[in-house]
Design a protein around this motif. Structure first.
Motif, mmCIF file in Angstrom:
data_model
loop_
_atom_site.group_PDB
_atom_site.id
_atom_site.type_symbol
_atom_site.label_atom_id
_atom_site.label_comp_id
_atom_site.label_asym_id
_atom_site.label_seq_id
_atom_site.Cartn_x
_atom_site.Cartn_y
_atom_site.Cartn_z
ATOM 1 N N LEU A 56 44.143 55.541 52.605
ATOM 2 C CA LEU A 56 42.960 54.878 51.928
ATOM 3 C C LEU A 56 41.703 54.759 52.803
ATOM 4 O O LEU A 56 41.959 54.769 53.919
ATOM 5 N N SER A 57 40.433 54.889 52.232
ATOM 6 C CA SER A 57 39.417 54.786 52.754
ATOM 7 C C SER A 57 39.347 53.111 53.546
ATOM 8 O O SER A 57 39.024 52.749 54.513
ATOM 9 N N LEU A 58 39.494 52.247 52.437
ATOM 10 C CA LEU A 58 39.606 50.703 52.802
ATOM 11 C C LEU A 58 40.720 50.188 52.097
ATOM 12 O O LEU A 58 41.073 50.343 50.927
ATOM 13 N N SER A 59 41.601 49.549 53.015
ATOM 14 C CA SER A 59 42.942 49.312 52.667
ATOM 15 C C SER A 59 42.921 47.958 51.369
ATOM 16 O O SER A 59 42.022 47.518 51.459
ATOM 17 N N ILE A 60 44.041 48.004 50.742
ATOM 18 C CA ILE A 60 44.314 46.920 49.905
ATOM 19 C C ILE A 60 45.521 46.120 50.880
ATOM 20 O O ILE A 60 46.632 46.569 50.941
ATOM 21 N N GLY A 61 45.159 44.973 51.278
ATOM 22 C CA GLY A 61 46.110 44.144 52.198
ATOM 23 C C GLY A 61 46.817 43.187 51.588
ATOM 24 O O GLY A 61 47.489 43.687 50.679
ATOM 25 N N GLU A 62 46.831 42.110 52.140
ATOM 26 C CA GLU A 62 47.665 40.721 51.426
ATOM 27 C C GLU A 62 47.200 40.797 49.942
ATOM 28 O O GLU A 62 46.211 40.776 49.382
ATOM 29 N N ASP A 109 49.324 40.313 43.424
ATOM 30 C CA ASP A 109 48.976 38.867 43.180
ATOM 31 C C ASP A 109 47.339 38.317 43.263
ATOM 32 O O ASP A 109 47.223 37.409 43.138
ATOM 33 N N GLY A 110 46.402 39.572 43.232
ATOM 34 C CA GLY A 110 45.254 39.324 43.373
ATOM 35 C C GLY A 110 44.814 39.131 44.692
ATOM 36 O O GLY A 110 45.424 38.694 45.473
ATOM 37 N N VAL A 111 43.549 39.823 44.749
ATOM 38 C CA VAL A 111 43.113 39.990 46.332
ATOM 39 C C VAL A 111 41.522 39.449 46.023
ATOM 40 O O VAL A 111 40.893 39.700 45.345
ATOM 41 N N THR A 112 40.890 39.156 47.380
ATOM 42 C CA THR A 112 39.424 38.517 47.284
ATOM 43 C C THR A 112 38.610 39.878 47.604
ATOM 44 O O THR A 112 37.472 39.708 47.352
ATOM 45 N N GLY A 113 39.143 41.164 47.872
ATOM 46 C CA GLY A 113 38.262 42.277 48.206
ATOM 47 C C GLY A 113 39.169 43.308 48.798
ATOM 48 O O GLY A 113 40.396 42.992 49.233
ATOM 49 N N ARG A 114 38.541 44.513 49.023
ATOM 50 C CA ARG A 114 39.094 45.180 49.940
ATOM 51 C C ARG A 114 38.806 44.779 51.459
ATOM 52 O O ARG A 114 37.925 44.341 51.750
ATOM 53 N N ILE A 115 39.789 45.347 52.181
ATOM 54 C CA ILE A 115 39.583 45.252 53.710
ATOM 55 C C ILE A 115 38.375 45.954 54.220
ATOM 56 O O ILE A 115 38.190 47.332 53.891
ATOM 57 N N SER A 163 42.515 38.598 54.530
ATOM 58 C CA SER A 163 42.866 39.582 53.703
ATOM 59 C C SER A 163 43.904 40.698 54.107
ATOM 60 O O SER A 163 44.415 41.420 53.326
ATOM 61 N N GLU A 164 44.122 40.459 55.437
ATOM 62 C CA GLU A 164 45.055 41.318 55.945
ATOM 63 C C GLU A 164 46.536 40.954 55.735
ATOM 64 O O GLU A 164 47.402 41.603 55.246
ATOM 65 N N MET A 165 46.950 39.861 56.377
ATOM 66 C CA MET A 165 48.155 39.441 56.573
ATOM 67 C C MET A 165 48.538 37.845 56.308
ATOM 68 O O MET A 165 49.246 37.575 55.957
ATOM 69 N N ALA A 166 47.242 36.847 56.521
ATOM 70 C CA ALA A 166 47.603 35.844 56.446
ATOM 71 C C ALA A 166 47.843 35.109 54.932
ATOM 72 O O ALA A 166 48.327 33.907 54.616
ATOM 73 N N LEU A 208 40.901 47.971 42.149
ATOM 74 C CA LEU A 208 41.364 46.609 42.279
ATOM 75 C C LEU A 208 41.773 45.968 40.983
ATOM 76 O O LEU A 208 40.578 45.724 40.288
ATOM 77 N N ASP A 209 42.869 45.870 40.440
ATOM 78 C CA ASP A 209 43.216 45.541 39.295
ATOM 79 C C ASP A 209 43.201 43.973 39.092
ATOM 80 O O ASP A 209 42.624 43.402 38.030
ATOM 81 N N ASP A 210 43.483 43.245 39.908
ATOM 82 C CA ASP A 210 43.323 41.709 40.115
ATOM 83 C C ASP A 210 42.561 41.328 41.319
ATOM 84 O O ASP A 210 42.853 41.362 42.276
ATOM 85 N N VAL A 211 41.614 40.757 40.854
ATOM 86 C CA VAL A 211 40.667 40.038 41.859
ATOM 87 C C VAL A 211 40.506 38.472 41.656
ATOM 88 O O VAL A 211 40.595 37.796 40.829
ATOM 89 N N ILE A 212 40.863 37.796 42.757
ATOM 90 C CA ILE A 212 40.534 36.339 42.800
ATOM 91 C C ILE A 212 39.422 35.871 43.461
ATOM 92 O O ILE A 212 38.967 36.657 44.411
ATOM 93 N N GLU A 213 38.954 34.846 43.124
ATOM 94 C CA GLU A 213 37.758 34.350 43.943
ATOM 95 C C GLU A 213 37.999 32.724 44.350
ATOM 96 O O GLU A 213 38.744 32.222 43.598
ATOM 97 N N GLY A 214 37.436 32.357 45.509
ATOM 98 C CA GLY A 214 37.569 30.967 45.933
ATOM 99 C C GLY A 214 36.584 30.052 45.245
ATOM 100 O O GLY A 214 35.361 30.613 45.162
ATOM 101 N N THR A 215 36.958 28.960 44.682
ATOM 102 C CA THR A 215 36.121 28.042 44.193
ATOM 103 C C THR A 215 36.278 26.616 44.282
ATOM 104 O O THR A 215 37.585 26.316 44.741
#
Length: 509
Positions: free
Chosen positions: A103-109, A122-128, A192-195, A409-416
């Motif tokens: 991948l150019s930019l990974s999908i991590g955690e 489970d939803g990601v905040t974005g690409r690594i 975004s990677e492991m934590a 990125l099918d499932d994206v989450i954001e902090g609020t």
């Protein structure tokens, strides 16, 4: 372990690094041999080729204790080291995929699956934001910096007790016996990677609150609760068999494993260096003559690993979310997301203007296996990245982000904020189009693309299609056949009982 260069730890400061000048990395990489190249009529002068790699070029002289290696192997593929127990080092550094993930930019955690099939779960905040760097020969002693921007390096001034200058600064513990071991301390701290995200697990929360030692201690405590791991630590570190399991020792084991698992020095080029003049096909030999001769590739790609370990601005297009550098707030104003998108590379480590948009020269060992190429994986075809090098500014202008290997990125989450708490919830679908603009924003901005172009240090060259083909052939001759698929490194089981990542041979993802 991971070399994506995400920046979840906001502990930066200026670092002027005379160490790199002092080492003059190309010389530190070892001696050279002079080889006359006259067979094909392309050169009548000697080429300075590197000496072959030897055991002494590697940590532990290439032979770390087997108990240490076995512990590192288990840890490398065990999701137990991730905050939510859902990703391992091997997920993005797959031994069946050139120690990357295609991948150019990974999908991590938060992702599921491997390689081009990886998707959000489970939803990601974005690409690594940076490409997962390959790990071939990462245990070589000649490495003097880690990550695309070199932000982890030996601390020549002994500023910190650890002996390393790093994003963790004074929080990096003592006892790390190599740069590679120090590097292994960081991917587990990246949200975004492991934590994972604050509130999802104790490790992620500790990182978000800048309690780095607590995060490492929490992971060590997990390992200490597992009888199999305790036995493996005691075998690997008999001198401290009565002491606690520590993440420092986990990092040392990970470094030992990578030193042996990803050593690769039996390519046709290696056999040529060892004296087998028939090891290279004629076109590959012509490519080598260009590489070490008039094309000047070896000015930066020097030494046994074909890297000077220096940092160069070569007008690489930027795709994806970047690291959050720069002063431009255009995306912020247009999309409503409070973030900046540029990646200014080495400059954000040294704050030396000459380092703007400079990134570390990658090793070219097994380069044909390690795409996509570039600090952000912008190029998915080896020939294209060579053509970028011979016409960097033209390539930057012509680049089309659609050619990158960016899975959806099918499932994206954001902090609020919710009262005094930070929560993460699904991105409002009405904002999705604005969110997706971050993949193309910098490249499509004349102003931001112009900033990258202005710092380019790579002069254009007039190279024929035949020259490009010869250079491709030479780069392909750097492939060690044993490196094409090392999936046998993945154990069928890991001590945590979790499914190893990536899936072992013969099992479904």
């Amino acid at each position: 372990m991971s070399d994506h260069d995400s920046q979840s730890i906001a502990v930066w400061g200026p670092r002027y690094a005379p160490l790199f000048c002092a080492l003059s990395i190309g010389l530190a990489a070892g001696a050279t041999m002079l080889v006359p190249m006259v067979a094909h009529g392309t050169s009548d002068r000697d080429l300075a080729l590197p000496d072959p790699l030897a055991d002494t070029d590697f940590l532990h002289d290439g032979a770390p204790d087997q108990a240490l290696v076995e512990l590192g192997r288990a840890l490398f593929f065990d999701p137990i080291l991730s905050g939510n127990r859902n990703i391992s080092c091997g997920t993005c550094h797959d031994p069946a995929r050139g120690t990357g993930d295609d991948l150019s930019l990974s999908i991590g955690e938060g992702g599921i699956g491997a390689g081009a099939d990886r998707r959000t779960e489970d939803g990601v905040t974005g690409r690594i934001p940076r490409n997962a760097q390959p790990l071939w020969n990462i245990g070589a002693r000649e490495y003097v910096a880690m990550f695309h921007d070199g932000r982890l390096e030996p601390d020549a001034d002994q500023t910190f007790p650890s002996g390393f200058w790093s994003p963790a600064r004074e929080d990096l513990p003592e006892g790390l016996d190599s740069l590679l071991a120090a590097q292994a301390m960081f991917p587990v701290l990246s949200h975004s990677e492991m934590a994972g995200q604050k509130g999802e697990n104790a490790v992620a929360t500790a990182v978000a609150e800048d309690r780095l030692q607590d995060a490492w201690d929490l992971l060590a405590a997990r390992l200490a609760e597992n009888a199999t791991y305790v036995g493996m630590f005691h075998n690997a570190f008999p001198d401290v068999s009565d002491g606690p399991v520590t993440f420092v020792n986990a990092a040392r084991a990970l470094a030992a494993f990578q030193t042996t698992a990803f050593r690769s020095d039996d390519s046709p080029f290696d056999r040529f260096l060892a004296g087998d003049t028939d090891a290279l096909e004629p076109e590959a030999q012509r490519g080598m003559e260009l590489f070490y001769g008039e094309a000047g590739c070896a000015d930066c790609h020097s030494g046994p690993l074909l890297t000077d370990h220096g940092f160069h601005a070569i007008a690489m297009p930027q795709i994806g979310p970047g690291i959050g550098h720069g002063q431009d707030t255009g995306y912020w104003r247009a999309a409503g997301f409070m973030t900046r998108l540029e990646d200014e590379g080495r400059y954000r480590v040294t704050f030396d203007p000459s380092d703007l948009f400079a990134f570390r020269t990658p090793s070219l060992r097994n380069v044909a296996l390690t795409g996509p190429w570039g600090h952000d994986g912008a190029f998915d075809v080896l020939e294209d990245v060579i053509r970028h090098h011979v016409d960097p500014l033209g390539s930057l202008e012509r680049y089309d982000v659609a050619s990158a290997a960016l899975p959806p990125l099918d499932d994206v989450i954001e902090g609020t904020g919710l009262g005094s708490a930070l929560i993460f919830r699904p991105l409002n679908p009405a904002r999705r189009e604005a969110f997706d603009l971050r993949d193309v924003w910098v490249q499509q901005s004349d102003e931001l693309r112009g900033r990258i172009a202005a710092e380019n240090d790579l002069p254009p060259q007039a190279r024929s299609d035949a020259d490009i083909a010869a250079l491709v052939a030479f780069l392909e001759s750097l492939t060690d056949p044993s490196a094409i698929d090392r999936s046998a490194l993945i154990p069928p089981h890991v001590p945590s009982g979790l499914p190893p990542q990536p899936a072992p041979v013969g099992t479904a993802e």
